[in-house]
Scaffold this active site. Sequence first.
Site, PDB file in Angstrom:
ATOM      1  N   HIS A   1      65.204  17.023  18.240  1.00 48.15           N
ATOM      2  CA  HIS A   1      66.788  17.990  17.666  1.00 48.15           C
ATOM      3  C   HIS A   1      67.004  18.905  18.392  1.00 48.15           C
ATOM      4  O   HIS A   1      68.442  19.864  17.341  1.00 48.15           O
ATOM      5  CB  HIS A   1      67.153  16.772  16.041  1.00 48.15           C
ATOM      6  CG  HIS A   1      66.909  16.303  15.840  1.00 48.15           C
ATOM      7  ND1 HIS A   1      65.067  15.842  15.472  1.00 48.15           N
ATOM      8  CD2 HIS A   1      67.259  15.286  15.664  1.00 48.15           C
ATOM      9  CE1 HIS A   1      65.322  14.432  14.853  1.00 48.15           C
ATOM     10  NE2 HIS A   1      66.770  14.133  15.148  1.00 48.15           N
TER      11      HIS A   1
ATOM     12  N   GLU B   1      71.206   4.571  24.162  1.00 52.74           N
ATOM     13  CA  GLU B   1      71.201   5.527  24.910  1.00 52.74           C
ATOM     14  C   GLU B   1      71.672   5.541  25.987  1.00 52.74           C
ATOM     15  O   GLU B   1      72.883   5.807  26.828  1.00 52.74           O
ATOM     16  CB  GLU B   1      70.768   6.784  25.042  1.00 52.74           C
ATOM     17  CG  GLU B   1      70.617   7.968  23.520  1.00 52.74           C
ATOM     18  CD  GLU B   1      69.701   7.135  22.702  1.00 52.74           C
ATOM     19  OE1 GLU B   1      70.495   7.278  21.174  1.00 52.74           O
ATOM     20  OE2 GLU B   1      69.119   6.124  22.617  1.00 52.74           O
TER      21      GLU B   1
END
Length: 334
Positions: free
Chosen positions: A126, A57
């Site tokens: 998540h 990321e």
Amino acid sequence: MTMIEALRSAMDVMLARDERVVIFGEDVGYFGGVFRCTQGLQKKYGEERVFDTPINESAIAGMAIGMAAQGMRPCAEIQFADYMYPAYDQITQEAARIRHRSNGDFTCPLTIRMPTGGGIYGGQTHSQSPEALFTHVAGLKVVQPSTPYDAKGLLIASIEDPDPVIFLEPKRLYNGPFDGDHTATSQGWAQHPAGDVPEEYYRIDLGKASVRREGAALTILAYGTMVFVAERAVRDTGVDAEIIDLRTLLPLDLETIRASVEKTGRCLVLHEATRTSGFGGELIAEVQEACFWHLEAPIVRVTGWDAPYPHAQEWDYFPGPKRAARGIARVMEA
């Protein structure tokens, strides 16, 4: 279109319209994204315009910032908002500050898409709602749509914006409208069609809230999935509430909020994220400062728990219609 289809349509329109636009992230190319938001775009536009990245990321954000500073318009995907923490330094220390650090010599027309919130049984890593971490950062814009129509128009406006935009996509709304009550089906999807979305180009300017329901007795401020929870709670209680869908959290449409609260005299804030230091606290402060002499009762907020995201108690964690209804009762009875 569903929200997924609307987002894909927005990226399709912008890829065709502006050769500077590129789409990239983990699995967004050949695979079409974990939620299939980018499905078919690589085949249509090629691997130089739509491509996969490593599972990194920080590299995704860093590469996007470099591209944006050199005149491109990258639309990068962080696969889940929970994964953005390694990239947070790049986003907040570099992207948000380039315009000011360079005295306007460089800008950062960058959009970072992130699926946010719970509702898919994804567990702690998540399902988070980190919007407050971005609304605190000067130089960023923060967007969270609730409908397919808004999702497309706001994403197009975000890609066209000259400054970095964090575009948060509520996962519970990806595959169809949500009736606000998870008991409707196993995952809470409402059984009615998706929204009408034009296939062609259109944009919705950032910084403009939407009045989803007009009312005179109470103002409810919500965004994302909670807009539908608010609608369900209002139907269940029968209170003549005005529902404001913020759409853009930063910059905030204070004019629309102020006009509504001055009319109703009462306000309830509704969001999925944890209560302490959540964005609701900022909303309450803004309403208190702007509308103090018009308020007839203390402002009430209904939020997620102050606890790590509880996988086994996911649907209890979310503010649902019953909790929202109790909040409505509190502010109406005060």
